[in-house]
Structure formats: C-alpha cells, structure tokens
Write a protein that holds these residues in place. Structure first.
Motif, PDB file in Angstrom:
ATOM      1  N   GLY A   1      54.809  -1.149 -27.298  1.00 12.89           N
ATOM      2  CA  GLY A   1      54.489  -2.565 -27.169  1.00 12.89           C
ATOM      3  C   GLY A   1      55.616  -3.307 -26.485  1.00 12.89           C
ATOM      4  N   TYR A   2      55.251  -4.322 -25.714  1.00 15.56           N
ATOM      5  CA  TYR A   2      56.223  -5.161 -25.013  1.00 15.56           C
ATOM      6  C   TYR A   2      56.161  -6.560 -25.622  1.00 15.56           C
ATOM      7  CZ  TYR A   2      56.312  -1.289 -21.737  1.00 15.56           C
ATOM      8  OH  TYR A   2      56.447  -0.031 -21.182  1.00 15.56           O
ATOM      9  N   TYR A   3      57.296  -7.028 -26.125  1.00 15.89           N
ATOM     10  CA  TYR A   3      57.341  -8.259 -26.908  1.00 15.89           C
ATOM     11  C   TYR A   3      58.213  -9.302 -26.227  1.00 15.89           C
ATOM     12  CZ  TYR A   3      55.192  -5.337 -30.439  1.00 15.89           C
ATOM     13  OH  TYR A   3      54.326  -4.506 -31.095  1.00 15.89           O
ATOM     14  N   VAL A   4      57.781 -10.562 -26.348  1.00 18.41           N
ATOM     15  CA  VAL A   4      58.496 -11.645 -25.678  1.00 18.41           C
ATOM     16  C   VAL A   4      58.620 -12.846 -26.606  1.00 18.41           C
ATOM     17  CG1 VAL A   4      57.631 -10.898 -23.433  1.00 18.41           C
ATOM     18  CG2 VAL A   4      56.431 -12.715 -24.668  1.00 18.41           C
ATOM     19  N   SER A   5      59.625 -13.665 -26.306  1.00 15.47           N
ATOM     20  CA  SER A   5      59.872 -14.881 -27.070  1.00 15.47           C
ATOM     21  C   SER A   5      58.986 -16.024 -26.578  1.00 15.47           C
ATOM     22  CB  SER A   5      61.336 -15.290 -26.923  1.00 15.47           C
ATOM     23  OG  SER A   5      61.599 -15.663 -25.573  1.00 15.47           O
TER      24      SER A   5
ATOM     25  N   VAL B   1      62.858 -10.538 -24.215  1.00 17.29           N
ATOM     26  CA  VAL B   1      61.875  -9.540 -23.794  1.00 17.29           C
ATOM     27  C   VAL B   1      62.434  -8.160 -24.110  1.00 17.29           C
ATOM     28  CG1 VAL B   1      62.766  -9.620 -21.422  1.00 17.29           C
ATOM     29  CG2 VAL B   1      60.504  -8.653 -21.856  1.00 17.29           C
ATOM     30  N   PHE B   2      61.627  -7.350 -24.804  1.00 15.39           N
ATOM     31  CA  PHE B   2      62.061  -6.021 -25.215  1.00 15.39           C
ATOM     32  C   PHE B   2      60.834  -5.192 -25.573  1.00 15.39           C
ATOM     33  CE2 PHE B   2      62.210  -8.940 -28.769  1.00 15.39           C
ATOM     34  CZ  PHE B   2      61.536  -8.278 -29.787  1.00 15.39           C
ATOM     35  N   ALA B   3      61.035  -3.906 -25.773  1.00 17.19           N
ATOM     36  CA  ALA B   3      59.935  -2.997 -26.079  1.00 17.19           C
ATOM     37  C   ALA B   3      60.166  -2.302 -27.413  1.00 17.19           C
ATOM     38  CB  ALA B   3      59.780  -1.958 -24.973  1.00 17.19           C
TER      39      ALA B   3
ATOM     40  N   ILE C   1      57.193  -1.015 -11.575  1.00 18.32           N
ATOM     41  CA  ILE C   1      56.937  -0.431 -12.894  1.00 18.32           C
ATOM     42  C   ILE C   1      58.072  -0.828 -13.827  1.00 18.32           C
ATOM     43  CG2 ILE C   1      56.738   1.727 -14.197  1.00 18.32           C
ATOM     44  CD1 ILE C   1      55.556   2.973 -11.628  1.00 18.32           C
ATOM     45  N   VAL C   2      57.707  -1.379 -14.965  1.00 16.96           N
ATOM     46  CA  VAL C   2      58.686  -1.751 -15.984  1.00 16.96           C
ATOM     47  C   VAL C   2      58.818  -0.577 -16.948  1.00 16.96           C
ATOM     48  CG1 VAL C   2      59.297  -3.405 -17.777  1.00 16.96           C
ATOM     49  CG2 VAL C   2      58.000  -4.161 -15.780  1.00 16.96           C
ATOM     50  N   ASN C   3      60.002   0.035 -16.973  1.00 14.14           N
ATOM     51  CA  ASN C   3      60.226   1.214 -17.800  1.00 14.14           C
ATOM     52  C   ASN C   3      61.255   0.898 -18.893  1.00 14.14           C
ATOM     53  OD1 ASN C   3      59.848   4.148 -18.251  1.00 14.14           O
ATOM     54  ND2 ASN C   3      62.034   4.220 -17.809  1.00 14.14           N
ATOM     55  N   PRO C   4      60.872   0.975 -20.166  1.00 10.77           N
ATOM     56  CA  PRO C   4      61.834   0.675 -21.236  1.00 10.77           C
ATOM     57  C   PRO C   4      62.879   1.772 -21.375  1.00 10.77           C
ATOM     58  CG  PRO C   4      59.772   1.458 -22.173  1.00 10.77           C
ATOM     59  CD  PRO C   4      59.549   1.341 -20.690  1.00 10.77           C
ATOM     60  N   VAL C   5      64.131   1.375 -21.560  1.00 10.61           N
ATOM     61  CA  VAL C   5      65.195   2.361 -21.740  1.00 10.61           C
ATOM     62  C   VAL C   5      65.624   2.461 -23.201  1.00 10.61           C
ATOM     63  CG1 VAL C   5      66.023   2.041 -19.396  1.00 10.61           C
ATOM     64  CG2 VAL C   5      67.043   0.704 -21.228  1.00 10.61           C
ATOM     65  N   VAL C   6      65.149   1.538 -24.034  1.00  7.26           N
ATOM     66  CA  VAL C   6      65.503   1.567 -25.449  1.00  7.26           C
ATOM     67  C   VAL C   6      64.404   0.882 -26.251  1.00  7.26           C
ATOM     68  CG1 VAL C   6      66.802  -0.595 -25.309  1.00  7.26           C
ATOM     69  CG2 VAL C   6      67.318   1.024 -27.143  1.00  7.26           C
ATOM     70  N   SER C   7      64.146   1.393 -27.445  1.00 11.26           N
ATOM     71  CA  SER C   7      63.236   0.741 -28.384  1.00 11.26           C
ATOM     72  C   SER C   7      64.081  -0.096 -29.343  1.00 11.26           C
ATOM     73  CB  SER C   7      62.424   1.780 -29.156  1.00 11.26           C
ATOM     74  OG  SER C   7      61.563   1.146 -30.087  1.00 11.26           O
TER      75      SER C   7
END
Length: 236
Positions: free
Chosen positions: A195-199, A184-186, A112-118
């Motif tokens: 949303g999960y965003y990538v280059s 890669v960041f959220a 599971i990919v869990n974001p720690v910061v927006s």
C-alpha cells in the motif's frame, strides 16, 4: 489523517479499468534479476529493465495509471508531473524508474514508483488490526485468524516466525502514530500486498494541482468498507 492511494474507478476519467492490460516485456525478463518486477523494497544502483505498457484502446492517459502486466505489479505508474510532486514530499523511501507507455504508436514517458523500504515504524499497532490467512482444516478455502501484536517488535517477530508464509499476514484498518510526519511512504503486508500512503498535505497538493486518475481512501478503512460505503461520498 492518512490516506491510501487508489486508482480512479471513474470511467469518465480513465476510460477503461485497468488502463494498461498488455505490455511489451524485455527479452529474458523472467530470469533477469534486473527486471523491475524482481525489485521491491530494496535500493538498487542500476537502471532496471522495464516493460513498455500498451494503453487500452478505450483508456485515457492520466497522471496515475492502473496496470495489470508484469513490470508494473505492486508499483505505481505516474506521469512526469506527478513524479515531481512525489519527489518534493519523498524522504528517500522510493526510487523512480523511467518507462514508456504506448498509445496508437505514440510513446509517452512515465515513471515507475518503486518502494525501497516498508515504513512499519509509522504504524500504530495498538489500534490497527493484524491477521494471518490460514487454510481451513476441513479444506476448501482459507480464513483470517486475528494476531495480537502491540508493537513493531512483536510484529516483526511474528513475521520472522512465519518464514516464507509471512506474506499471509497483513495489517488491516491501518492507523498511524500521531507523531508521524512522513508525507508519502509504502507498507508491505497490507491488504493487496503493498500500500502507498500519503498525508493530508500530499492529498491537498494533488487535488490543488489537478492530477488525474488518483483517489484517496482513509487508511483506517478496508477495501470493502471503502468501495461499498465511503467512496461514493467523494468520487463518482
């Protein structure tokens, strides 16, 4: 160019959408703060409780899996191989927690990919659109009201003023600053909630390594524009 990660809609690849429609939940999950469902945009120093996802009988295992049940909400579920790539590009914006996927009584390791910061600092608010959803005065639904914000400071001030209703505010047609270097960041407060965003670099690596179950929508398109216009140019 930046893209938002999307789950594949090609049934030849995924077999069934959503691939996981049921799960075994840990005991006492609804009131337990250590359950993964209750952890988002914060870093934790413990191993959260996770659900065991049950693969739909028609679904196929892919590197990115679409999910419905509690324990996977607003998060990505990825294979060990795709996790390796995430960690290669990640600058500390995520934590990764192991869970199991079961298919025909066979258990598979997933993460599971869990974001720690927006990472709102990457957003170009001058070009992006911000709106808030409000109830119609006459009742019977809601409408979107544009919000004029030009900077991150103004955006944060507006969210603070909304209090508990800040979830109603979202960034649409997301543009990123030209100096953005994160791969890669959220983001919170976007269409769909998170949303999960990538280059372009991350997208190219995924495609070169043949990872399955994943599609990439330009961040500047909303869901309707992507599904009804642009997607068919790139995916089945």
């Amino acid at each position: 160019m930046y893209y938002r990660i999307k789950h594949s809609l090609d049934l030849k690849i995924v077999g069934q959408s959503s691939q996981i429609q049921d799960a075994e939940l840990p005991m006492g999950w609804d009131n337990n703060p250590k359950f993964i469902e209750h952890i988002e945009f914060k870093k934790v120093d413990f191993e959260p409780l996770t659900s065991t996802g049950i693969l739909h009988k028609k679904a196929k295992l892919t590197d990115l899996i679409s999910t419905v049940p509690a324990g996977f909400t607003r998060k990505l579920l990825i294979s060990p191989a795709l996790k390796v790539l995430f960690e290669e590009f990640d600058k500390g914006f995520f934590q990764y927690f192991k869970c199991n996927i079961r298919s025909k009584e066979v258990a598979y390791e997933y993460w599971i990919v869990n974001p720690v910061v927006s990472v709102f600092e990457n957003v170009d608010f001058l070009q992006s659109n911000v709106s808030t959803r409000k109830p119609k005065p006459e009742g019977g639904g809601t409408y979107l009201e544009p919000v004029k914000v030009n900077t991150l400071g103004e955006f944060n001030t507006y969210l603070t003023a909304q209090g508990r209703d800040s979830w109603r505010t979202s960034i649409d047609h997301v543009y990123f600053k030209t100096e953005t270097t994160d791969d890669v960041f959220a983001l919170a407060n976007v269409e769909g909630g998170v949303g999960y965003y990538v280059s372009e670099r991350f997208k190219t690596a995924v495609e070169q390594q043949g990872f399955t179950g994943i599609e990439f929508a330009p961040s500047t398109l909303n869901m309707v524009e992507w599904l009804h216009n642009e997607r068919k140019k790139h995916y089945n």
